[in-house]
Design a protein around this motif. Structure first.
Motif, PDB file in Angstrom:
ATOM      1  N   ASP A  80      -0.610 -12.690   7.093  1.00 15.83           N
ATOM      2  CA  ASP A  80      -1.196 -11.738   8.042  1.00 15.83           C
ATOM      3  C   ASP A  80      -1.756 -10.521   7.299  1.00 15.83           C
ATOM      4  OD1 ASP A  80      -0.527 -13.271  10.260  1.00 15.83           O
ATOM      5  OD2 ASP A  80       1.390 -12.247  10.577  1.00 15.83           O
ATOM      6  N   VAL A  81      -1.049 -10.100   6.272  1.00 10.21           N
ATOM      7  CA  VAL A  81      -1.406  -8.885   5.532  1.00 10.21           C
ATOM      8  C   VAL A  81      -2.607  -9.107   4.626  1.00 10.21           C
ATOM      9  CG1 VAL A  81      -0.600  -7.269   3.751  1.00 10.21           C
ATOM     10  CG2 VAL A  81       0.924  -7.925   5.627  1.00 10.21           C
ATOM     11  N   LEU A  82      -2.670 -10.273   3.988  1.00  8.47           N
ATOM     12  CA  LEU A  82      -3.691 -10.522   2.973  1.00  8.47           C
ATOM     13  C   LEU A  82      -5.123 -10.345   3.475  1.00  8.47           C
ATOM     14  CD1 LEU A  82      -4.162 -11.249   0.044  1.00  8.47           C
ATOM     15  CD2 LEU A  82      -3.986 -13.673   0.654  1.00  8.47           C
ATOM     16  N   PRO A  83      -5.516 -10.899   4.630  1.00  7.00           N
ATOM     17  CA  PRO A  83      -6.894 -10.701   5.100  1.00  7.00           C
ATOM     18  C   PRO A  83      -7.239  -9.233   5.354  1.00  7.00           C
ATOM     19  CG  PRO A  83      -5.837 -12.482   6.307  1.00  7.00           C
ATOM     20  CD  PRO A  83      -4.765 -11.788   5.530  1.00  7.00           C
ATOM     21  N   LEU A  84      -6.245  -8.443   5.700  1.00  9.54           N
ATOM     22  CA  LEU A  84      -6.491  -7.027   5.970  1.00  9.54           C
ATOM     23  C   LEU A  84      -6.713  -6.268   4.665  1.00  9.54           C
ATOM     24  CD1 LEU A  84      -3.894  -6.434   8.835  1.00  9.54           C
ATOM     25  CD2 LEU A  84      -6.292  -7.166   8.972  1.00  9.54           C
ATOM     26  N   ILE A  85      -6.087  -6.751   3.589  1.00 12.32           N
ATOM     27  CA  ILE A  85      -6.360  -6.177   2.275  1.00 12.32           C
ATOM     28  C   ILE A  85      -7.787  -6.490   1.867  1.00 12.32           C
ATOM     29  CG2 ILE A  85      -5.783  -6.331  -0.194  1.00 12.32           C
ATOM     30  CD1 ILE A  85      -2.880  -6.752   0.668  1.00 12.32           C
ATOM     31  N   VAL A  86      -8.226  -7.714   2.162  1.00 17.51           N
ATOM     32  CA  VAL A  86      -9.618  -8.098   1.866  1.00 17.51           C
ATOM     33  C   VAL A  86     -10.586  -7.198   2.630  1.00 17.51           C
ATOM     34  CG1 VAL A  86     -11.322  -9.947   2.049  1.00 17.51           C
ATOM     35  CG2 VAL A  86      -8.975 -10.491   1.393  1.00 17.51           C
ATOM     36  N   ALA A 122      -0.342  -1.284   8.673  1.00 12.11           N
ATOM     37  CA  ALA A 122       0.870  -1.072   9.461  1.00 12.11           C
ATOM     38  C   ALA A 122       0.530  -0.873  10.933  1.00 12.11           C
ATOM     39  CB  ALA A 122       1.632   0.138   8.921  1.00 12.11           C
ATOM     40  N   ASP A 123      -0.504  -0.085  11.191  1.00 10.53           N
ATOM     41  CA  ASP A 123      -0.910   0.153  12.581  1.00 10.53           C
ATOM     42  C   ASP A 123      -1.424  -1.128  13.225  1.00 10.53           C
ATOM     43  OD1 ASP A 123      -0.269   2.792  12.217  1.00 10.53           O
ATOM     44  OD2 ASP A 123      -2.333   3.455  11.866  1.00 10.53           O
ATOM     45  N   ARG A 124      -2.204  -1.911  12.471  1.00 10.68           N
ATOM     46  CA  ARG A 124      -2.792  -3.135  13.021  1.00 10.68           C
ATOM     47  C   ARG A 124      -1.708  -4.165  13.355  1.00 10.68           C
ATOM     48  NH1 ARG A 124      -7.792  -5.848  11.834  1.00 10.68           N
ATOM     49  NH2 ARG A 124      -8.663  -3.781  11.388  1.00 10.68           N
ATOM     50  N   HIS A 170       1.585  -3.469  13.667  1.00 14.85           N
ATOM     51  CA  HIS A 170       2.746  -2.838  14.293  1.00 14.85           C
ATOM     52  C   HIS A 170       3.981  -2.960  13.401  1.00 14.85           C
ATOM     53  CE1 HIS A 170       0.253  -2.611  17.855  1.00 14.85           C
ATOM     54  NE2 HIS A 170       0.075  -3.914  17.814  1.00 14.85           N
ATOM     55  N   LEU A 171       3.784  -2.578  12.135  1.00 13.02           N
ATOM     56  CA  LEU A 171       4.869  -2.601  11.154  1.00 13.02           C
ATOM     57  C   LEU A 171       5.048  -1.207  10.576  1.00 13.02           C
ATOM     58  CD1 LEU A 171       3.853  -5.803   9.140  1.00 13.02           C
ATOM     59  CD2 LEU A 171       5.659  -5.650  10.860  1.00 13.02           C
ATOM     60  N   GLY A 172       6.151  -0.998   9.883  1.00 13.77           N
ATOM     61  CA  GLY A 172       6.345   0.245   9.163  1.00 13.77           C
ATOM     62  C   GLY A 172       5.548   0.222   7.863  1.00 13.77           C
ATOM     63  N   VAL A 173       5.133   1.388   7.387  1.00 12.79           N
ATOM     64  CA  VAL A 173       4.366   1.456   6.142  1.00 12.79           C
ATOM     65  C   VAL A 173       5.184   0.926   4.964  1.00 12.79           C
ATOM     66  CG1 VAL A 173       3.204   2.981   4.511  1.00 12.79           C
ATOM     67  CG2 VAL A 173       2.965   3.390   6.941  1.00 12.79           C
ATOM     68  N   THR A 174       6.477   1.226   4.949  1.00 18.41           N
ATOM     69  CA  THR A 174       7.335   0.738   3.869  1.00 18.41           C
ATOM     70  C   THR A 174       7.369  -0.783   3.849  1.00 18.41           C
ATOM     71  OG1 THR A 174       8.729   2.716   4.019  1.00 18.41           O
ATOM     72  CG2 THR A 174       9.659   0.797   2.898  1.00 18.41           C
ATOM     73  N   THR A 175       7.404  -1.391   5.031  1.00 17.69           N
ATOM     74  CA  THR A 175       7.398  -2.856   5.122  1.00 17.69           C
ATOM     75  C   THR A 175       6.094  -3.417   4.581  1.00 17.69           C
ATOM     76  OG1 THR A 175       8.819  -2.808   7.076  1.00 17.69           O
ATOM     77  CG2 THR A 175       7.566  -4.820   6.701  1.00 17.69           C
ATOM     78  N   VAL A 176       4.978  -2.782   4.912  1.00 21.32           N
ATOM     79  CA  VAL A 176       3.678  -3.230   4.412  1.00 21.32           C
ATOM     80  C   VAL A 176       3.634  -3.121   2.892  1.00 21.32           C
ATOM     81  CG1 VAL A 176       1.206  -2.739   4.357  1.00 21.32           C
ATOM     82  CG2 VAL A 176       2.446  -2.683   6.536  1.00 21.32           C
ATOM     83  N   LYS A 177       4.132  -2.017   2.351  1.00 21.30           N
ATOM     84  CA  LYS A 177       4.148  -1.845   0.889  1.00 21.30           C
ATOM     85  C   LYS A 177       4.940  -2.959   0.220  1.00 21.30           C
ATOM     86  CE  LYS A 177       3.632   3.204   0.735  1.00 21.30           C
ATOM     87  NZ  LYS A 177       4.284   4.491   0.382  1.00 21.30           N
TER      88      LYS A 177
END
Length: 215
Positions: A162-168, A177-179, A181-188
């Motif tokens: 889920d995260v990888l395409p958003l990095i692209v 995180a906002d997209r 609905h996660l915490g920023v620490t979790t995304v990191k």
């Protein structure tokens, strides 16, 4: 406030970049340098957040200066800014640790946005340059696959996918995180795991890997 160091051997270019940055409320020009050697010294003394680095300069060039700065002070992010976007400049600059690569005909608004993104730890790379990186990486991967029979890379988890395409897309950790609905620490944590699993040294390489998977 984002602390910016401007590095270019042309005084007129430095003056133009200074005017642009000083007209932007959240940018603060902390210094200028006319060559790579001065750039390294200034980076260690002035502790900028972002360094606008010209690549072709007399003496110590911008690529070697980038390598020295990112090694000695990784907190200072280098945004390569050059007249040339050919492979002879693009790949060495990114390999040296540059967080982004822009040509000098970039619009002022795009440059300011790139400085902000670089300060946040995101990458700044125009789409056609990203496609070029992907093409080269794909060719290298195909050549390696023909001779390598080792175990496959660690599989990515559903959330990492889920995260990888958003990095692209170039989203920051906060935006991801906002997209999702996660915490920023979790995304990191997910980003760090993605970089480790894909063997990516920085966010640019991770974006290239993601672009390849989506192609």
């Amino acid at each position: 406030m984002i602390r910016v160091l401007i590095v270019d051997d042309q005084r007129l270019v430095r003056a133009g970049l200074r005017m642009l940055c000083e007209s932007t409320p959240d940018l603060d020009v902390v210094g200028e340098a006319a060559d790579g050697e001065q750039a390294v010294k200034s980076a260690l003394e002035l502790l900028p957040d972002v360094i606008l680095m010209d690549l072709r300069m007399p003496g110590l060039d911008g690529i070697e200066a980038t390598r020295l700065v990112t090694s000695a002070r990784p907190e200072s992010k280098v945004l390569a800014l050059t007249t040339f976007d050919d492979d002879a400049h693009l790949y060495p600059a990114l390999a040296a640790g540059a967080a982004g690569f822009l040509v000098k005909d970039t619009s002022p608004a795009e440059l300011v946005d790139a400085i902000r993104r670089t300060a946040r730890g995101d990458y700044s790379l125009s789409p056609h340059l990203l496609r070029r990186l992907v093409a080269r990486a794909t060719d290298a991967e195909a050549a390696d696959a023909a001779t390598h029979t080792g175990p496959p890379a660690d599989p990515l988890t559903a959330r990492e996918l889920d995260v990888l395409p958003l990095i692209v897309e170039g989203l920051s950790n906060q935006e991801i995180a906002d997209r999702l609905h996660l915490g920023v620490t979790t995304v990191k944590t997910h980003v760090a795991n993605l970089m480790e699993k894909t063997g990516s040294a920085n966010r640019v390489q991770l974006a290239v890997h993601g672009y390849q998977r989506m192609a």
